[in-house]
Design a protein around this motif. Structure first.
Motif, PDB file in Angstrom:
ATOM      1  N   TYR A  67       0.837  -1.205   0.000  1.00  0.00           N
ATOM      2  CA  TYR A  67       0.000   0.000   0.000  1.00  0.00           C
ATOM      3  C   TYR A  67       0.869   1.251   0.000  1.00  0.00           C
ATOM      4  O   TYR A  67       0.589   2.223  -0.734  1.00  0.00           O
ATOM      5  CB  TYR A  67      -0.900  -0.056   1.232  1.00  0.00           C
ATOM      6  CG  TYR A  67      -1.817   1.131   1.437  1.00  0.00           C
ATOM      7  CD1 TYR A  67      -2.327   1.872   0.372  1.00  0.00           C
ATOM      8  CD2 TYR A  67      -2.195   1.509   2.730  1.00  0.00           C
ATOM      9  CE1 TYR A  67      -3.167   2.946   0.577  1.00  0.00           C
ATOM     10  CE2 TYR A  67      -3.040   2.584   2.945  1.00  0.00           C
ATOM     11  CZ  TYR A  67      -3.520   3.307   1.867  1.00  0.00           C
ATOM     12  OH  TYR A  67      -4.356   4.374   2.076  1.00  0.00           O
ATOM     13  N   SER A  93       2.538   1.863  -3.401  1.00  0.00           N
ATOM     14  CA  SER A  93       1.617   2.323  -4.450  1.00  0.00           C
ATOM     15  C   SER A  93       1.462   3.840  -4.458  1.00  0.00           C
ATOM     16  O   SER A  93       0.946   4.402  -5.432  1.00  0.00           O
ATOM     17  CB  SER A  93       0.246   1.660  -4.261  1.00  0.00           C
ATOM     18  OG  SER A  93      -0.379   2.122  -3.069  1.00  0.00           O
ATOM     19  N   PRO A 110       2.941  -2.248 -10.882  1.00  0.00           N
ATOM     20  CA  PRO A 110       2.939  -3.581 -10.262  1.00  0.00           C
ATOM     21  C   PRO A 110       4.027  -4.500 -10.789  1.00  0.00           C
ATOM     22  O   PRO A 110       4.367  -5.489 -10.134  1.00  0.00           O
ATOM     23  CB  PRO A 110       1.550  -4.132 -10.619  1.00  0.00           C
ATOM     24  CG  PRO A 110       0.714  -2.930 -10.910  1.00  0.00           C
ATOM     25  CD  PRO A 110       1.650  -1.933 -11.518  1.00  0.00           C
ATOM     26  N   CYS A 138       7.820  -4.596  -6.038  1.00  0.00           N
ATOM     27  CA  CYS A 138       6.418  -4.955  -5.826  1.00  0.00           C
ATOM     28  C   CYS A 138       6.199  -6.443  -6.040  1.00  0.00           C
ATOM     29  O   CYS A 138       5.490  -7.103  -5.264  1.00  0.00           O
ATOM     30  CB  CYS A 138       5.518  -4.143  -6.762  1.00  0.00           C
ATOM     31  SG  CYS A 138       3.755  -4.471  -6.558  1.00  0.00           S
ATOM     32  N   VAL A 171      -2.251  -5.891  -7.086  1.00  0.00           N
ATOM     33  CA  VAL A 171      -0.995  -5.610  -7.807  1.00  0.00           C
ATOM     34  C   VAL A 171      -0.326  -6.898  -8.266  1.00  0.00           C
ATOM     35  O   VAL A 171       0.843  -6.876  -8.689  1.00  0.00           O
ATOM     36  CB  VAL A 171      -0.021  -4.798  -6.917  1.00  0.00           C
ATOM     37  CG1 VAL A 171      -0.592  -3.427  -6.606  1.00  0.00           C
ATOM     38  CG2 VAL A 171       0.296  -5.540  -5.627  1.00  0.00           C
ATOM     39  N   TYR A 195      -0.905   0.327 -13.675  1.00  0.00           N
ATOM     40  CA  TYR A 195      -1.502   0.101 -12.364  1.00  0.00           C
ATOM     41  C   TYR A 195      -2.984   0.432 -12.434  1.00  0.00           C
ATOM     42  O   TYR A 195      -3.371   1.580 -12.642  1.00  0.00           O
ATOM     43  CB  TYR A 195      -0.804   0.954 -11.310  1.00  0.00           C
ATOM     44  CG  TYR A 195      -1.452   0.884  -9.942  1.00  0.00           C
ATOM     45  CD1 TYR A 195      -1.790  -0.339  -9.368  1.00  0.00           C
ATOM     46  CD2 TYR A 195      -1.726   2.043  -9.227  1.00  0.00           C
ATOM     47  CE1 TYR A 195      -2.382  -0.409  -8.130  1.00  0.00           C
ATOM     48  CE2 TYR A 195      -2.318   1.986  -7.972  1.00  0.00           C
ATOM     49  CZ  TYR A 195      -2.653   0.755  -7.426  1.00  0.00           C
ATOM     50  OH  TYR A 195      -3.237   0.690  -6.193  1.00  0.00           O
ATOM     51  N   SER A 244      -6.135   0.902 -10.429  1.00  0.00           N
ATOM     52  CA  SER A 244      -6.531   1.145  -9.043  1.00  0.00           C
ATOM     53  C   SER A 244      -7.839   0.435  -8.721  1.00  0.00           C
ATOM     54  O   SER A 244      -8.842   0.603  -9.423  1.00  0.00           O
ATOM     55  CB  SER A 244      -6.690   2.649  -8.793  1.00  0.00           C
ATOM     56  OG  SER A 244      -7.266   2.897  -7.523  1.00  0.00           O
TER      57      SER A 244
END
Length: 661
Positions: free
Chosen positions: A536, A539, A546, A551, A586, A644, A646
């Motif tokens: 978290y 990010s 990701p 990551c 991710v 990425y 969300s």
């Protein structure tokens, strides 16, 4: 005269013998290479290998290598006394074997004294009761396949000589079960099996038993695990202040209801109640049923209707029902709950009960509600506004943070509020409502706990840091510059690292006897939340992808830790919905996390389709579909990176507004 002559002759003979002692005693050359047992006994040793004749006949330990007891006078004296005792018992055994015929007979019944848990003074055993479940194992036609103590016959305890010589050798396996009860609630359970045997003679007191290959290491491991299982932190059933008065037994719920509502209440107690706070129930810091929910059902009208509504929702989801009857049950009790809360607010009294019922509306819905339920309902964050007002009115943040007058019991409602507040803030991308309180608790050296670890498994400090990350995300949305943002990310990463100081890595949360170890389970859950917090935090970094190595590594580590969380309907996957959401959002197309997640869904069965976990399953599948269909974009270093997607954007796009904790 006839009598005096032999007496005189005897005296003369005795005098003659005393006058010439060398004629009677023949001195032999003292051996320097005999075994140390014979040298201790001052007997001649024939130096046979691997055992001399004397030691073999008497069943003694024959040692040619200088033993440790040889250089200590006290140990040598004790060893000599032990040898004398063995020889004495050997002679008793030989004497009895010539005078008593051996006959085959059955072993003694359980009425004869057998070793039980009460016979031994084991400092590790401090449990409530013990029971014996004995099983006989006999084989009179062949010798037992066990290591030998020596080549001597079994010696007999003198006080039981007559009893013991009239039977053949036998073995008895004694199973001892120990169960700890707290307020009639079973907690720690342990089972051991020991063997009582007359095939071989137990070694005399003080004898050091021979060590067999790998046996010592295995024994030490078992005893270490037993110590860990019995040295769980002190059980404190009064840890939380539930504010519900006298505890209630599940069989003593006296509430007058209509037939339809009585059916819903029975369903709630039987099927819903055991699944609401599984971590709290495991830790046994008070019973969820008798200390929290059942007293509230009898004393709190709003809470009662809330639970009836949740029971109807659970019944609908579990049975996959569709129809007006079950929907009417849900809406009728939902309306009754809101009405009871409004009446209590107008009276401005019983604020604890109002807070309790409002928290139930939020949390129970996240436990059993379905994300695709079309029935009208008030969003959870609107209910939380009422929670904010009630918590402030009750002055709970000050009470839990006051270092001058620390509370003896943690207010349960404040702990549940913190759980919803911290993870709920991450759902909306805002700062937690009581973030300042969590910050004070995190920095406190005298009273840092808020009871989060006892309630939901994750260490309080890790939850406080998740609150700080949520605050940082809110500042990022408000326009914090990238340099300052990265500095805060680095600082929070160091703070997360400090919580790993005493972390020895995950392992299966079970004791040697197969019982669940709440302490190890909490460590595993904390590790999972800690890794999710790092993901978290990462990010928030500008340019996050990701597919970055950092990551990908975090997701793989998280997958490894999650393997140590018990799975299935009786496991704890449904308590880790937020962790699965953060890690899964991710995870790449070829990540092992996806396969692992699908396996856990299959193990949960129908229970994976509702509650927070069911919402996470639907949301991740939507995120993965969009991520896998997106085209990789070029990065600054010339490589391509996966975009990425969300999960919060996906929720907003689909109009999903629910709590996933």
């Amino acid at each position: 005269m006839a009598v005096a002559q032999p007496t005189k002759s005897k005296a003369a003979s005795k005098q003659s013998n005393n006058a010439n002692p060398k004629a009677k005693t023949q001195m032999h050359r003292r051996s320097r290479t005999g075994c140390y047992t014979c040298r201790l006994r001052r007997k001649k040793c024939d130096e046979g290998t691997p055992m001399c004749t004397a030691c073999k006949h008497l069943g003694l330990s024959c040692e040619y290598k200088r033993p440790m007891w040889w250089s200590n006078n006290d140990a040598r004296r004790q060893h000599k006394d032990d040898i004398k005792m063995i020889i004495k018992r050997k002679k008793l055994s030989e004497k009895a074997s010539h005078t008593i015929q051996t006959s085959v007979s059955s072993p003694p019944g359980l009425s004869h004294s057998l070793p039980t848990s009460a016979t031994f003074s084991d400092p590790l055993d401090r449990t409530r009761s013990a029971s014996i479940d004995s099983h006989f194992s006999f084989n009179f036609n062949s010798p037992p396949n066990v290591p030998e103590y020596g080549a001597y016959n079994p010696h007999i305890i003198p006080s039981h000589t007559d009893f013991m010589f009239n039977m053949s050798p036998y073995e008895i396996d004694v199973k001892t079960e120990r169960q700890m009860f707290v307020n009639d609630v079973p907690t720690l359970r342990e089972s051991t099996v020991s063997t009582f045997s007359t095939y071989h003679t137990p070694p005399p007191p003080g004898t050091v038993l021979p060590s067999y290959p790998m046996d010592g290491e295995w024994t030490e491991q078992v005893y270490q695990e037993r110590r860990e299982s019995l040295t769980e932190e002190t059980l404190n059933c009064n840890f939380f202040d539930f504010s519900n008065g006298i505890a209630t037994n599940t069989s003593q719920v006296d509430i007058e209801l209509e037939e339809n509502d009585q059916r819903l209440l029975d369903h709630f107690i039987q099927f819903v109640l055991p699944t609401i706070f599984p971590i709290l129930e495991t830790n046994q810091h008070g019973s969820v049923g008798s200390d929290l929910i059942l007293p509230a059902l009898q004393n709190n009208k709003g809470y009662l209707h809330c639970c009836l509504m949740i029971a109807a929702q659970h019944y609908k989801a579990a049975m996959n029902l569709q129809g007006e009857e079950i929907d009417n049950d849900i809406m009728r009790n939902r309306h009754a709950t809101i009405l009871a809360l409004c009446e209590a607010l107008n009276k401005d009294e019983n604020h604890h009960q109002i807070l309790e019922a409002t928290l139930g509306l939020i949390f129970f819905q996240s436990c059993v509600g379905r994300y695709d339920d079309s029935l009208p309902d008030i969003p959870w964050h609107q209910h939380f506004q009422a929670v904010h007002s009630l918590v402030t009115k009750l002055d709970l943040p000050r009470l839990v943070s006051d270092a001058a007058e620390p509370l003896t019991q943690t207010p349960f409602n404040m702990t549940l509020t913190a759980w919803i507040d911290i993870l709920g803030a991450t759902m909306q991308g805002r700062a937690p409502t009581f973030a300042h309180t969590y910050r004070e608790k995190h920095l406190s050296t005298t009273n840092p706990s808020l009871g989060l670890r006892e309630l939901m498994g994750c260490d309080d400090h890790v939850m406080y840091l998740i609150s700080e990350i949520a605050c940082l995300e809110a500042l990022k949305k408000e326009g914090m510059d990238d340099i300052t943002l990265c500095q805060h990310v680095h600082a929070l990463g160091d703070q997360i690292g400090l919580t790993e100081t005493h972390d020895c890595g995950p392992k299966m949360p079970f004791n040697a006897n197969g019982s669940l170890s709440p302490k190890q389970l909490s460590k595993n859950i904390t590790s999972a939340f800690r890794l999710a917090a790092r993901i978290y935090l990462c990010s928030l970094v500008p340019g996050f992808s990701p597919s970055q190595a950092s990551c990908v590594g975090l997701v793989e580590k998280l997958t490894t830790v999650l393997h140590f969380i018990p799975s299935g309907p009786g496991g704890f996957d449904r308590s880790l919905a937020w962790v699965y959401l953060i890690g899964g959002s991710v995870s790449g197309m070829n990540s092992s996390f996806r396969q692992f997640f699908n396996e856990r869904i299959a193990q949960l069965g129908d229970t994976s389709s509702y509650g927070s976990f069911g919402g996470v399953v639907s949301l991740l599948h939507e995120v993965w579909q969009q991520a896998d269909n997106s085209q990789p974009s070029p990065s600054a270093n010339g490589t391509t990176e996966a975009p990425y997607i969300s999960w919060r954007d996906v929720m907003q796009m689909r109009g999903w507004d629910y709590l996933l904790i």
